[in-house]
Design a protein around this motif. Structure first.
Motif, PDB file in Angstrom:
ATOM      1  N   VAL A  37       0.937  -1.117   0.129  1.00 47.72           N
ATOM      2  CA  VAL A  37      -0.042  -0.045  -0.010  1.00 47.72           C
ATOM      3  C   VAL A  37       1.079   1.308   0.042  1.00 47.72           C
ATOM      4  O   VAL A  37       1.684   1.481   1.032  1.00 47.72           O
ATOM      5  N   ILE A  38       0.870   1.944  -1.059  1.00 47.06           N
ATOM      6  CA  ILE A  38       1.983   2.900  -1.390  1.00 47.06           C
ATOM      7  C   ILE A  38       1.537   4.162  -1.590  1.00 47.06           C
ATOM      8  O   ILE A  38       0.630   4.403  -2.531  1.00 47.06           O
ATOM      9  N   LEU A  39       1.974   5.165  -0.869  1.00 45.51           N
ATOM     10  CA  LEU A  39       1.807   6.541  -1.101  1.00 45.51           C
ATOM     11  C   LEU A  39       2.599   7.427  -2.010  1.00 45.51           C
ATOM     12  O   LEU A  39       3.820   7.144  -1.767  1.00 45.51           O
ATOM     13  N   LEU A 140      -8.676   0.690   3.159  1.00 49.09           N
ATOM     14  CA  LEU A 140      -7.328   0.370   2.490  1.00 49.09           C
ATOM     15  C   LEU A 140      -6.909  -1.061   3.011  1.00 49.09           C
ATOM     16  O   LEU A 140      -6.502  -1.979   2.278  1.00 49.09           O
ATOM     17  N   CYS A 170      -0.165   3.378   5.302  1.00 50.63           N
ATOM     18  CA  CYS A 170       0.615   3.042   4.159  1.00 50.63           C
ATOM     19  C   CYS A 170       1.861   1.964   4.661  1.00 50.63           C
ATOM     20  O   CYS A 170       2.279   2.387   5.605  1.00 50.63           O
ATOM     21  N   CYS A 199       5.890   5.491   8.358  1.00 50.87           N
ATOM     22  CA  CYS A 199       5.848   4.893   6.860  1.00 50.87           C
ATOM     23  C   CYS A 199       7.061   5.156   6.183  1.00 50.87           C
ATOM     24  O   CYS A 199       7.851   6.025   6.221  1.00 50.87           O
TER      25      CYS A 199
END
Ligand SMILES: Nc1ncnc2c1ncn2[C@@H]1O[C@H](COP(=O)(O)OP(=O)(O)O)[C@@H](O)[C@H]1O
Ligand SMILES: [Mg+2]
Length: 257
Positions: A37-39, A140, A170, A199
């Motif tokens: 789960v990438i910002l 998410l 994330c 993160c």
């Protein structure tokens, strides 16, 4: 159910750009199982976050992974701006505010195999609050079980706090930096802000690097974006604090270190 959004990518970039996106995709795959789960964020607007998010998501989907792209820039949605997607379609803001009940209603398939998207939705006065609340975290968590990768486009962290809220949920972040446009100090500050949320920063994308003999792709980009101006088309900052820090870095811009 069964709704689809057609994405017309008019600016897919030159050979070098596409190769860079492939490399980024490969690096993310090697970052391991837990980084899914990438910002994607940056210091300022216009540095190429939305571009990078979309091309990375499409590239990963093209490599056979099941990908969800979330446009969490509720203040300034790229999908609405770039791809002309109708504002009336329900998106993240409607879901997080409870106007839409189920996530199925906001997840759209696209004309790209394996790529689904959630659009930002209508402007909301309190995106930072919405994005730091449990419904977003739950969403998410739930989608992370269905997709191999989730890429989240966000507003610039040098201007509004939203991306830090998202980062809490994330397990990896990518910072996009426009070559020559951001001071070391401003970038460092955003990096620290991200790290404080726990993160991990997976990498930095140095965008718009001038190559010898080459041109920046597109070439349509002209003038200066409102770096220190208002963010989002409704011109609401939300957080006074961020405004101050943006103003502060503005004063240092151009100075060494
Ligand atoms: N490497 C690049 N070369 C040329 N134009 C670019 C590049 N990256 C982004 N752009 C263009 O610059 C504009 C701003 O990029 P965008 O991704 O919307 O920035 P952000 O989401 O960070 O505000 C868009 O028109 C985009 O197509
Ligand atoms: Mg954007």
């Amino acid at each position: 159910m069964g709704h689809q959004i057609i994405i017309d990518d008019k600016n897919s970039g030159d050979f070098f750009y596409r190769e860079a996106i492939k490399t980024l995709r490969a690096n993310i795959q090697f970052a391991g199982r837990r980084r899914r789960v990438i910002l994607i964020t940056s210091v300022f607007s216009g540095e190429g976050k939305s571009d990078t998010t979309f091309h990375l998501a499409a590239e990963m989907a093209g490599a056979g992974k099941k990908v969800l792209m979330i446009d969490a820039d509720i203040r300034n949605s790229m999908l609405v701006n770039r791809f002309g997607i109708e504002q009336s379609m329900a998106g993240l803001s409607e879901y997080l505010s409870g106007q839409v009940e189920t996530e199925e209603e906001i997840i759209y398939s696209t004309n790209y195999d394996n790529l689904d998207i959630i659009i930002a939705g209508a402007y909301a006065p309190n995106p930072a609050e919405m994005l730091s609340d449990t419904p977003f975290e739950d969403l998410l968590k739930k989608e992370a079980e269905k997709y191999d990768y989730i890429f989240i486009d966000s507003p610039p962290l040098g201007q509004v706090i939203d991306a830090a809220m998202i980062a809490q949920f994330c397990n990896g972040a990518i910072m996009v930096i426009e070559s020559g446009a951001v001071s070391y100090r401003a970038a460092q500050k955003v990096k620290e802000q991200l790290e404080r949320t726990g993160c991990t920063i997976l990498g930095v994308v140095l965008n718009r690097v001038e190559r010898a003999g080459g041109t920046r792709y597109g070439g349509k980009y002209g003038g200066k974006y409102g770096k220190y101006g208002k963010y989002g088309k409704y011109g609401k900052y939300g957080e006074e604090k961020m405004k101050e820090s943006a103003a502060e870095t503005a004063g240092k811009e151009g100075q060494a270190g």
